[in-house]
Enzyme design. Structure first.
Site, mmCIF file in Angstrom:
data_model
loop_
_atom_site.group_PDB
_atom_site.id
_atom_site.type_symbol
_atom_site.label_atom_id
_atom_site.label_comp_id
_atom_site.label_asym_id
_atom_site.label_seq_id
_atom_site.Cartn_x
_atom_site.Cartn_y
_atom_site.Cartn_z
ATOM 1 N N GLU A 78 10.512 7.572 -17.101
ATOM 2 C CA GLU A 78 9.255 8.177 -17.556
ATOM 3 C C GLU A 78 8.981 7.826 -19.012
ATOM 4 O O GLU A 78 7.844 7.562 -19.403
ATOM 5 C CB GLU A 78 9.320 9.690 -17.398
ATOM 6 C CG GLU A 78 9.339 10.122 -15.946
ATOM 7 C CD GLU A 78 9.729 11.580 -15.824
ATOM 8 O OE1 GLU A 78 8.829 12.400 -15.626
ATOM 9 O OE2 GLU A 78 10.926 11.891 -15.951
ATOM 10 N N HIS B 299 0.830 -1.218 0.000
ATOM 11 C CA HIS B 299 0.000 0.000 0.000
ATOM 12 C C HIS B 299 0.861 1.263 0.000
ATOM 13 O O HIS B 299 0.438 2.300 0.493
ATOM 14 C CB HIS B 299 -0.950 0.036 1.210
ATOM 15 C CG HIS B 299 -1.653 -1.263 1.461
ATOM 16 N ND1 HIS B 299 -2.878 -1.585 0.917
ATOM 17 C CD2 HIS B 299 -1.269 -2.352 2.177
ATOM 18 C CE1 HIS B 299 -3.228 -2.798 1.304
ATOM 19 N NE2 HIS B 299 -2.271 -3.295 2.065
ATOM 20 N N LYS C 228 17.687 20.759 -11.645
ATOM 21 C CA LYS C 228 16.967 19.526 -11.967
ATOM 22 C C LYS C 228 17.855 18.429 -12.546
ATOM 23 O O LYS C 228 18.769 18.692 -13.318
ATOM 24 C CB LYS C 228 15.822 19.799 -12.956
ATOM 25 C CG LYS C 228 14.636 20.520 -12.373
ATOM 26 C CD LYS C 228 14.019 19.836 -11.164
ATOM 27 C CE LYS C 228 13.199 18.636 -11.544
ATOM 28 N NZ LYS C 228 11.920 18.992 -12.152
ATOM 29 N N SER D 111 16.884 20.377 -16.795
ATOM 30 C CA SER D 111 15.760 21.217 -17.177
ATOM 31 C C SER D 111 16.290 22.459 -17.871
ATOM 32 O O SER D 111 17.350 22.975 -17.517
ATOM 33 C CB SER D 111 14.973 21.608 -15.926
ATOM 34 O OG SER D 111 14.245 22.802 -16.150
#
Ligand code: ARG
Length: 472
Positions: free
Chosen positions: A300, A166, A293, A287
């Site tokens: 992804e 969970h 970043k 970025s």
């Protein structure tokens, strides 16, 4: 050329112009044309054509000189197709292109090659040949990705991670155990890909358009020559059976789901909040605006690509669903779907394998994140070993967890006296002894558990599966 290219339609639709008087509508031509997609089947189309020429020779339909002329013509066509691709806007598909080129190379005898054959059994044969190879290549690529997990598992043998259910901390596990938990699904995927390849290995050639071949071709010999395991039993089924493609797409879609779940773990674990892993620079991006970043794009992108794989499976099943018996032109759509899935996997599998090989665990961050509540089950097990029924022990530890929360102290830091008060079997340092990460993971020594020896067994088993594959 004296091959009947005088009528415009015969030029445009070289394989079937005879019964038409006018040309194809310009709006229809691009819809009709599939060469841009099926040109990838040119090797398989030539392979099938060579075998068919020999089969017609064996059946006495062609004499040996004709067979020889066709074979050497096909060799020259092969030479032309492997160079600058020769198709032009008037070539409908790879089959009509090969036949046009063969006519240019071998002359009128080219017109005999299509005897007893239809593009329906031809395309089905070409596509299966391609699919058999693609399934094998993908299986090998999956093995490469599993190798990346094995690599990561080796680095995670001595790292003890919070294990989650969970998405809440549950019990500690070796990081190697977590890494290998992603290897097993991929090994099952590899096996599914292998089986999809085996499903493709049924020869449709010799089925004609739908009713079968009227000449005594030896289909078993054709199958052997082309590397198929068996021949199709029903010509009407053979020209429209795309089950193997659906199986390949399912194997690919499920593989996509597994890669996506792995990606999700990698994304979560590489976030600032978790910080359990660091994916190598080679698989991360920055970025354009935020200088700090360092984005784990590989995971992804892989997670994103898996959407196409699920979509492809749905597209093919939907394509097949309403088709009446026999070949229907809808089936032309099958190839771009399968090509896309195979291309997608060929792209993501090596990237994921490389990303895994570049990934490091961060033991300091992992230690800091481990709450001693992860050992609550071990505390209950101390009581169980002293004869307390598990359900009762569960209740007592629940009380201790509540006390630790109320007091704002970690479970392991509750006073000895509190442990003893809640249950005498936890007195005399017995509770304290349960708060040992190494002991906790080592206790899970039943097969499949996270104890070192069991994780070693797993690593050996995974490696054996990978070796077995390379032996095959
Ligand atoms: N381009 C077609 C396909 O991909 C080849 C078969 C065409 N057959 C036909 N009867 N028009 O399915």
């Amino acid at each position: 050329m004296s091959d009947g290219s005088e009528t415009p339609q015969a030029r445009k639709g070289g394989l079937w112009g005879g019964r038409f008087s006018g040309g194809m509508a310009p709006e229809m031509e691009p819809l009709n044309r599939s060469l841009d997609v099926d040109r990838r089947l040119w090797r398989e189309d030539l392979e099938g054509s060579r075998a068919w020429a020999r089969a017609l020779g064996g059946a006495g339909v062609l004499d040996p000189d004709e067979v020889a002329a066709l074979l050497s013509g096909l060799d020259r066509v092969s030479g032309r197709l492997s160079g600058q691709f020769p198709g032009d806007a008037a070539d409908e598909d790879i089959h009509s292109l090969v036949e046009r080129l063969l006519r240019e190379e071998a002359g009128a005898v080219a017109g005999k090659l299509h005897t007893g054959r239809s593009r329906n059994d031809q395309v089905s044969t070409d596509f299966r040949l391609w699919g058999m190879k693609a399934a094998g290549d993908l299986e090998a690529a999956v093995a490469g990705t599993v190798g990346g997990l094995v690599d990561l598992a080796e680095r995670g043998m001595d790292v003890i991670l919070p294990g989650y259910t969970h998405l809440q901390q549950g019990q500690p596990v070796r990081a190697a155990h977590w890494a290998l938990s992603h290897a097993w699904p991929l090994l099952r995927d590899a096996e599914r890909l292998r089986r999809a390849g085996a499903s493709a290995s049924v020869l449709p050639l010799g089925s004609g358009a739908l009713a079968g071949c009227p000449f005594p071709v030896d289909r078993e010999a054709l199958a052997r020559e082309l590397g198929f395991t068996s021949i199709s039993e029903n010509s009407m089924d053979a020209v429209s059976d795309r089950d193997w493609a659906a199986e390949l797409l399912f194997a690919g879609a499920l593989l996509g789901v597994h890669l996506s779940r792995l990606s999700e773990d990698l994304l979560l674990f590489s976030s600032k909040e978790f910080g359990f892993i660091r994916i190598g620079d080679g698989y991360s991006t920055g970025s354009s605006l935020m200088p700090q970043k360092r984005n784990p794009d590989v995971a992804e992108l892989v997670r994103g690509k898996s959407a196409r794989l699920t979509g492809g499976l749905m597209a093919l099943l939907t394509l097949l669903k309403g088709l009446p018996t026999g070949y229907n032109r809808d089936l032309q759509e099958d190839k771009s779907i399968v090509f896309d899935a195979v291309d997608t996997l060929a792209l993501v599998l090596p990237a994921m394998g490389g990303a895994l090989r570049s990934t490091e665990f961060r033991p300091d961050r992992i230690e800091a994140a481990r709450d001693t509540e992860l050992l609550a089950t071990d505390l209950a097990d101390v009581m169980v070993r002293a004869g307390v029924p598990f359900r009762e022990a569960h209740d007592h530890v629940g009380t201790l967890v509540r006390l630790s929360e109320e007091g704002g102290v970690p479970l392991s830091d509750l006073p000895d006296q509190t442990f003893a008060e809640v249950h005498p079997t936890l007195g005399d340092g017995a509770a304290r002894a349960a708060f040992d990460w190494e002991k906790s993971v080592e206790a899970r020594a039943a097969p499949g558990g996270t104890a070192r020896a069991r994780v070693r067994d797993q690593l050996d088993a995974v490696r054996r599966r990978l070796d077995h594959r390379t032996d095959a």
